[in-house]
Design an enzyme around this catalytic site. Structure first.
Site, PDB file in Angstrom:
ATOM      1  N   ASP A   3       0.827  -1.204   0.000  1.00 36.49           N
ATOM      2  CA  ASP A   3       0.000   0.000   0.000  1.00 36.49           C
ATOM      3  C   ASP A   3       0.872   1.271   0.000  1.00 36.49           C
ATOM      4  O   ASP A   3       1.694   1.469   0.890  1.00 36.49           O
ATOM      5  CB  ASP A   3      -0.877  -0.068   1.264  1.00 36.49           C
TER       6      ASP A   3
ATOM      7  N   ASP B 170     -10.464   4.013  -1.669  1.00 35.68           N
ATOM      8  CA  ASP B 170     -11.101   3.015  -0.792  1.00 35.68           C
ATOM      9  C   ASP B 170     -12.617   2.911  -0.974  1.00 35.68           C
ATOM     10  O   ASP B 170     -13.310   3.912  -1.150  1.00 35.68           O
ATOM     11  CB  ASP B 170     -10.822   3.359   0.672  1.00 35.68           C
TER      12      ASP B 170
HETATM   13  C1  GLA Z   1      -5.518   2.115   2.788  1.00 35.45           C
HETATM   14  C2  GLA Z   1      -6.009   0.979   1.912  1.00 35.45           C
HETATM   15  C3  GLA Z   1      -7.067   0.192   2.686  1.00 35.45           C
HETATM   16  C4  GLA Z   1      -6.458  -0.333   3.979  1.00 35.45           C
HETATM   17  C5  GLA Z   1      -5.874   0.802   4.801  1.00 35.45           C
HETATM   18  C6  GLA Z   1      -5.075   0.294   5.988  1.00 35.45           C
HETATM   19  O1  GLA Z   1      -6.505   3.065   3.026  1.00 35.45           O
HETATM   20  O2  GLA Z   1      -6.517   1.455   0.701  1.00 35.45           O
HETATM   21  O3  GLA Z   1      -7.557  -0.877   1.890  1.00 35.45           O
HETATM   22  O4  GLA Z   1      -5.454  -1.263   3.657  1.00 35.45           O
HETATM   23  O5  GLA Z   1      -5.019   1.628   4.023  1.00 35.45           O
HETATM   24  O6  GLA Z   1      -4.451   1.301   6.730  1.00 35.45           O
END
Ligand code: GLA
Length: 400
Positions: free
Chosen positions: A150, A221
């Protein structure tokens, strides 16, 4: 140039793999979109070892494993600090990652983990910057089968610090960071699904497969609201050609069973993610899953659409007001047709009339309604009554 460089190093990497892992084995992950469960959408930062074990137990006892859900993925917040040797330790919520992997494997499931290319993860925990090979090797030693990687703090801490005025240079830094972890994973010799989480930036679908990406997020997200789910669905138009066996568009994990989504919304979300050949990573509270949610997540006919061997992502054939019609070509000449009442204000009081010609179909089409399980014949201009946010999902042509 970059792609050629990646490929040549990838080939070199395969030559260096331990004898037990052939290149074919290393590449064999994610031949169909990965299926499993991820801790984030329900547990977020609260997730513990105990939750992961309980969820693995539930995946088996609810029949989800038999339905195809195999990966049990720990998202962010398992990390503690690095020691003097750079070894990243787990925090108190995860006392023994190797033992946890052994437990998950003993259930016939696989274990996934989370990190990122920056100094910190999105949750502010330690990331992999400068420790990529070390971390990849540790994951392999633990028996990890899947890595979600990520971007988060890499954006301010590396991209903007090193190239504050140059967007293209920032993107090159990002691609290099994913390339680095892709190579580190390959060098372990363990087949590990590589999931890129950088929110769909810089045409990720064009370059991720060459550096070993098995899936890549195409958007920001998800959250458990119909508007967000539909916004994400709308952003998938035009991406179908980039998906195929081993490399998939990822419109984010499932929210089925979360928040206040209605049953119709849960059904539509699950159906459309299957039409998109999306990874199916459930994100709900498995020990407290209601029977009607389990029925959605384990609908074998819908899962068969998602997991179809042809690996061809569906596309929107046409839209008419608040109703959209999507099709997905399936192995053996079959076709999935989804009629989605996407909007808020069109109800079954005003039936929708299906235009078969716009789907390339002529004459009555016999099929199966995948939510009622009953036979259905699609005919031209037939009236279809669908409530707002609900869906008709039909498989026509060759049986599965
Ligand atoms: C980001 C990702 C999410 C999750 C969070 C965790 O927002 O896109 O899917 O993994 O981080 O902190």
């Amino acid at each position: 140039m970059r792609i050629f460089a990646s490929l040549s190093v990838a080939i070199l990497g395969f030559a260096l793999l331990p004898a037990a892992t052939t290149p074919a084995q290393a590449q064999a992950v994610a031949q169909t979109p990965p299926m499993g469960w991820n801790s984030w959408n329900f547990f977020a930062e609260r997730v513990t070892d105990k939750d992961i074990r309980a969820s693995a137990d539930q995946i088996v006892s609810t029949g989800m494993k038999d339905a195809g859900y195999i990966y049990v993925n720990i998202d962010d917040t398992w990390e503690a600090e690095r020691d003097a040797n750079g070894v990243l330790h787990t925090n108190a919520k995860f006392p023994d990652m190797k033992a946890l992997a052994d437990y998950v494997h003993s259930k016939g499931l696989k274990l996934g983990i989370y990190s990122g290319p920056g100094p910190k993860t999105c949750g502010g925990y330690a990331g992999s910057l400068g420790h990529e090979e070390q971390d990849a090797k540790m994951y392999a030693d633990w028996g990890i089968d899947y890595l979600k990687y990520d971007l988060c703090s890499f954006i301010p801490e590396v991209m903007y610090k090193q190239a504050p005025q140059d967007g293209a240079a920032r993107m090159r830094l990002m691609i290099a960071a994913y390339d680095k972890m892709g190579k580190a994973l390959k060098a372990t010799g363990r087949p590990i699904v590589f999931s890129l989480c950088q929110y769909g930036w810089d045409g990720v679908w064009e370059w991720a497969p060459a550096l070993g990406g098995n899936l890549w997020r195409t958007t920001g997200d998800i959250d458990p609201h119909w508007d967000r789910i539909y916004a994400i669905l709308s952003q998938q138009d035009g991406l179908a050609k980039y998906a195929g066996p081993g490399h998939w568009n990822d419109p984010d994990m499932l929210e089925v069973g979360n928040g206040k989504l209605t049953l119709a919304e849960n059904r539509s979300h699950f159906s459309m993610w299957a039409m998109l050949a999306s990874p199916l990573l459930a994100g709900n509270d498995l020990p407290n899953m209601k029977p009607e949610i389990k029925a959605i997540l384990t609908n074998a006919d819908v899962i068969a659409i998602d997991q179809d061997a042809l690996g061809k992502q569906g596309t929107r054939a046409y839209s008419d007001g608040e109703v959209e019609v999507w099709t997905r070509h399936l192995a053996g000449g079959a076709l999935a047709v989804a009629v989605l009442a996407a909007g808020d204000t069109r109800y079954s009081t005003h039936p929708f009339h299906l235009d078969l010609a716009k789907l390339g179909l002529h004459g009555p089409q016999q099929g199966k309604d995948l939510w009622t399980g009953k036979a259905i014949t699609l005919t031209d201009q037939m009236p279809i009554e669908i409530e707002s946010h609900d869906i008709l999902l039909v498989r026509i042509g060759a049986p599965k």
